[in-house]
Design an enzyme around this catalytic site. Sequence first.
Site, mmCIF file in Angstrom:
data_model
loop_
_atom_site.group_PDB
_atom_site.id
_atom_site.type_symbol
_atom_site.label_atom_id
_atom_site.label_comp_id
_atom_site.label_asym_id
_atom_site.label_seq_id
_atom_site.Cartn_x
_atom_site.Cartn_y
_atom_site.Cartn_z
ATOM 1 N N TYR A 137 0.859 -1.182 0.000
ATOM 2 C CA TYR A 137 0.000 0.000 0.000
ATOM 3 C C TYR A 137 0.895 1.232 0.000
ATOM 4 O O TYR A 137 1.568 1.522 0.995
ATOM 5 C CB TYR A 137 -0.896 -0.049 1.237
ATOM 6 N N LYS A 165 -1.090 -0.991 -4.208
ATOM 7 C CA LYS A 165 -2.247 -0.109 -4.101
ATOM 8 C C LYS A 165 -1.711 1.308 -4.234
ATOM 9 O O LYS A 165 -1.034 1.826 -3.352
ATOM 10 C CB LYS A 165 -2.970 -0.301 -2.761
ATOM 11 N N VAL A 207 -8.963 -0.543 -5.697
ATOM 12 C CA VAL A 207 -9.316 -0.790 -4.296
ATOM 13 C C VAL A 207 -10.258 0.334 -3.906
ATOM 14 O O VAL A 207 -9.846 1.477 -3.734
ATOM 15 C CB VAL A 207 -8.077 -0.824 -3.385
#
Length: 299
Positions: A137, A165, A207
């Site tokens: 992330y 992400k 996401v």
Amino acid sequence: MKAFEWTGVFPALTTKFNSQEELDLPLFGKNLQAQVAGGVNGIILGGSLGEASTITEGEKESLVKFSLEQLEGAIPVVLNIAEGSTREAVRQAELAQAWGADGLMLLPPMRYKADDRETTAFFRSVAQSTDLPIMLYNNPVDYKIEITLEMFESLIEEKNITAVKESTRDVSNVTRLVNRFGNRLKILCGVDTLALEELVLGADGWVAGLVCAFPAETVTIYRLVKAGKIAEALKIYRWFLPLLELDLHPKLVQYIKLAEQATGIGSEHVRAPRLILEGAERARILKIIQDGIAKRPQL
């Protein structure tokens, strides 16, 4: 669940509570079925939107096992790891694998602003502790640590680090990642208000946050962009934007839970220190949600 691709829409699901702040699995299951019916490609549990900082280890286990039971292998179940120490992050990864999770979303160290070497070592330690595929992330805006291209260059030596992400807020980063790594890393947009733009630039997935309340619309935008039907996607996206902007606020959990309640697939119950919205703020957010519902496009 066999190996899966990090492509499509992965909701960062909210954690459902009742008025006593206890886990509400029946309501969580209702939302989960709505996500499946909407066509999502996987789910992420225990992220920021899932109130990660307030849910217990036992609750994470319950959410993972309940989801696996409900989904019966239809789509992957991904667990988020957000820890302050490497040792605890490794332990959480081992637990996730033992519980049956299909993959991990991994944040950099929490509460300490690690430098590049420390951050890379943290990610590598977790990757080497598990067989599960990992999505890193990258959100320097909220977590103050950026995973640079040079860091990714080192980290892709770990075969199970397979996705990112992308939440830098710089859409050009999608192109930088593709130029440097080709298809080695799947790229999933992590900012609702930039999703169409990043998908057009070649991101593999999304996401998503507002998907929690609007699964079909989110999936439709993704599918239209990937089919090259940009004008059709843009029409829905323009309707969606005032709602998507609810994802950018520190109170995104309260805002999105209110939207889930308004669409009939959730409740606004949160766990303290978060509090249910009230007064003028609640009225303002509810108006945005109700205006969106009133103009909801035909898909």
